[in-house]
Design an enzyme around this catalytic site. Structure first.
Site, PDB file in Angstrom:
ATOM      1  CG  HIS A  97      64.963  17.347  33.611  1.00 34.69           C
ATOM      2  ND1 HIS A  97      65.027  18.247  34.659  1.00 34.69           N
ATOM      3  CD2 HIS A  97      63.840  17.663  32.921  1.00 34.69           C
ATOM      4  CE1 HIS A  97      63.983  19.058  34.600  1.00 34.69           C
ATOM      5  NE2 HIS A  97      63.247  18.716  33.555  1.00 34.69           N
ATOM      6  CG  HIS A 268      54.599  20.927  29.817  1.00 36.64           C
ATOM      7  ND1 HIS A 268      54.813  22.278  29.665  1.00 36.64           N
ATOM      8  CD2 HIS A 268      55.764  20.413  30.293  1.00 36.64           C
ATOM      9  CE1 HIS A 268      56.054  22.572  30.023  1.00 36.64           C
ATOM     10  NE2 HIS A 268      56.649  21.443  30.400  1.00 36.64           N
TER      11      HIS A 268
END
Length: 725
Positions: A97, A268
């Site tokens: 992020h 993921h």
């Protein structure tokens, strides 16, 4: 004094936590806001002017730093316990992020400054609980102090996390220098609320929610998100539409379809989402939390809020069977099951397998005897339903080694995109391979007779404006945001730059036909000769004005080739405006002076440097297309302070004559003396810029003007000389 008077007045100066309209922009919102040029004011930097982080970081024991970060991964703390006893997922999300805020349009965002510590980024909804990750890293930052920036540590943590889970990364470079206050003027969107949907008047899409209508320079689909909404467009599951959102968002980070799929799979494969609780119990973000929270936010003081009961995104569950190890189970999970939409305990939309064996389910983060159903976001389902993404998925499934390599390279690109070219890499794990997105430039020559080259240029017949404008055009692409562009490499000779309207292609080719043979004859690079030509032009113009000054020059620039140039990504560096040459490609919704500030900040110039350069460029006659707007002098081609003298002369009046066009008229005769644009007159109308203009208009400061112009010019010509660091 009465009791009322002594007790009723606050004895402190207002303006800290009490707001009383102390901001000039609130009183006069149409005033030009120069704050963007003060984003990294040294007054906020506690390290002092002599501190050089890139020198300090070289003193690190790199192996020990990495080992300390590796040890942290499994050192679970009671105040914020690690999922499955491993902080890898949390650290990867923090790094992702930080780096993922990068956007290719203006090069802003990214992990290169440690800006995740400050608002608004530290308090974006998508960054929930990443404050805990940074606090877990504090003992390491404290230990290594000035030798290890937060920017490097935040980025390193995710890289080490992958290695701790069995993945071989592509490498890592140190060298990111921290900023010390929020980048308040970076444009993250116009919305007035977090996560505004497309039916909201503040949406960043058109009414049809066309992904291509996403406003530049933005990449994320909503205010407060890094990428796309994990629940689907506006929170409604629709994998096909989400695929389009994903594609546009990642393209705006300079990622291809293959890189996008690899990054999604790799991201993921590790960790989980958190939504096993009531989101209404989650407290304010860090910037809104009270003092006892001590910089932390998103805290739940109502119910248990850690471990299996944490709430962050609202989605709940892991993607894979083994979320603390690198494997290829993600694609098996995604492609081998049918999925249905369900709601998490927090009420978020997510996808759940219709049928799954118990042994294929991940275990609970606290109790390994309990199995939990995996989940997928709408973005994961997009990889399955979009035909092009699906092709890449199938290829990676058949060739897991290709997936490993693709993810390693894409992850490295993600976390190093804004660090700049390979010349800036520091540390033993910095890879040596040249990657096209690094904008490689071969080493140039230092061994040629600079004075002989200057003499040939001076006798070439090129005009001062030709020489100065070409050098400026070559250098002005530099962006201090992601260290791209600049004169090194002479990419102004190559596609796409050679065809940009801002570069006046016909004039450019005429000048290059003169300069390229000079470079070849003397064993110099074209890049060096272009810069030298600009210097020669300035020296000639200064001498004509009565100032004998030498413009500093350092040889060694190289010449890039087409094969070294990512044409598609370089399109984003095209100047759509350039106040320095009085150029606007077309009319925009923002004023030309605002565009001037944006480009100036990207080039790394200060407001005084901007002022002196524009004033000098005008009198040198370097305007785009040879226009005379702002050329407030009868001595064009001489480096004088006439621009400022005549701008501040009250013998003239300033009369609008058209859109972004003005006449400068003699007050006595009412005859037009000169013409101007908004970016010319703003140096007389804005109180701050006028204060600088008045300095250079003074009778005793003509010499100072020339010296300051040369200094600012030299800064721009060498802004991209990372080989000199």
């Amino acid at each position: 004094m009465s009791g009322n008077e002594s007790g009723g007045k606050c004895p402190v100066v207002h303006g800290g936590n009490t707001h009383v309209n102390d901001d000039v922009m609130e009183w006069w919102p149409n005033s030009l806001n120069l704050d963007i040029l003060h984003q990294h004011d040294t007054k906020t930097n506690p390290m002092g002017e002599d501190f050089d982080y890139r020198e300090e970081v070289r003193k690190l024991d790199f192996d020990q730093v990495k080992q300390d970060v590796m040890d942290l991964m499994t050192d679970s703390q009671d105040w914020w316990p690690a999922d499955w006893g491993h902080y890898g997922g949390l650290m990867i999300r923090m790094t992702w992020h930080a780096a993922g805020s990068y956007r290719v349009f203006d090069g802003r965002g990214g992990a290169g400054t440690g800006n995740q510590r400050f608002a608004p980024i530290n308090s974006w909804p998508d960054n929930g609980n990443l404050d805990k990750a940074r606090r877990l890293l504090w003992p390491i930052k404290k230990k290594y102090g000035n030798r290890l920036s937060w920017a490097d540590l935040i980025t390193l943590a995710g890289n080490v996390a992958y290695e701790s889970m069995g993945f071989k990364t592509f490498g890592f470079s140190f060298g990111r220098e921290d900023i010390w206050h929020p980048e308040k003027e970076t444009y993250w969107g116009s919305e007035k609320e977090w996560l505004a949907t497309s039916d909201n008047e503040n949406s960043r899409y058109d009414e049809d929610r066309n992904p291509d209508s996403l406003e530049n320079p933005l990449a994320a689909v909503m205010m407060g998100l890094i990428y796309v909404n994990p629940e689907g467009p506006d929170g409604t599951p629709d994998p096909a539409q989400t695929a389009q959102d994903v594609r546009v968002t990642f393209q705006r980070m300079a990622m291809s379809d293959e890189e996008t799929v690899a990054l999604t799979i790799g991201g993921h494969t590790i960790g989980k989402c958190h939504g096993n609780g009531d989101p209404d119990n989650v407290g304010p973000a860090p910037e809104g939390a009270d003092v006892e929270e001590q910089g932390l936010g998103f805290n739940n003081h109502v119910t248990r809020s850690v471990g299996r009961d944490a709430v962050t995104s609202g989605l709940e569950g892991a993607w894979t069977t083994n979320p603390t190890q690198w494997d290829h189970g993600y694609l098996e999970m995604l492609l081998d099951h049918e999925w249905q939409v369900v709601q998490s305990p927090a009420g978020a939309n997510q996808w759940e397998p219709v049928d799954i064996k118990e042994e294929d389910m991940p275990v609970d983060v606290e109790d390994p005897s309990i199995r939990r159903k995996p989940m997928m976001t709408d973005a994961d389902m997009a990889l399955k339903v979009d035909p092009e993404f699906r092709k890449v998925c199938e290829k990676f499934r058949q060739n897991p080694d290709q997936l490993d390599d693709a993810f390693a390279r894409a992850w490295f690109k993600l976390i190093h995109r804004d660090l700049g070219p390979k010349d800036r890499y520091i540390g033993p794990e910095a890879p040596t391979e040249d990657l096209i997105w690094q904008d490689p430039v071969p080493e140039g020559s230092w061994n040629y007779n600079v004075e002989a080259v200057k003499k040939q240029i001076a006798e070439s017949g090129l005009s001062i404006s030709d020489m100065v404008a070409t050098a400026w055009d070559s250098a002005r692409t530099f962006r201090q945001s992601d260290k791209r562009g600049g004169a090194n490499g002479a990419r102004i000779r190559l596609a796409p730059q050679k065809d940009w309207v801002a570069n006046e292609p016909e004039r450019l080719q005429r000048v290059l036909k003169v300069l390229e043979p000079i470079a070849k004859q003397n064993g110099a690079s074209v890049a060096d000769v272009i810069v030298l030509a600009g210097n020669v032009g300035i020296e000639k113009a200064a001498k004509a004005a009565g100032h004998d000054i030498a413009v500093p020059f350092r040889p060694g620039r190289g010449d890039a080739t087409e094969e070294m140039t990512d044409v598609d990504s370089f399109q984003w560096l095209e100047p759509l405006s350039d106040a320095y040459r009085n150029f606007l490609k077309k009319d925009y919704s923002v004023q030309p002076e605002d565009l001037m500030l944006d480009r100036t900040q990207l080039m790394g110039l200060t407001a005084p440097e901007m002022t002196v350069l524009i004033g000098g460029m005008r009198v040198l006659g370097t305007n785009h297309g040879g226009s005379k707007h702002g050329v407030f002098t009868d001595r064009e081609g001489q480096l004088t302070n006439d621009f400022f003298v005549n701008l501040t002369d009250m013998s003239y009046s300033w009369v609008p004559t058209g859109d972004n066009l003005y006449e400068i008229r003699d007050r006595k005769t009412d005859k037009a003396k000169w013409t101007a644009t908004r970016v010319d007159l703003v140096f007389g109308s804005n109180s701050i810029l006028r204060s600088y203009a008045e300095v250079y208009a003074q009778d005793d400061n003509e010499e100072k003007f020339v010296q300051d112009f040369v200094k600012a010019w030299n800064k721009m010509m060498n802004a991209d000389r990372f080989d000199l660091e």
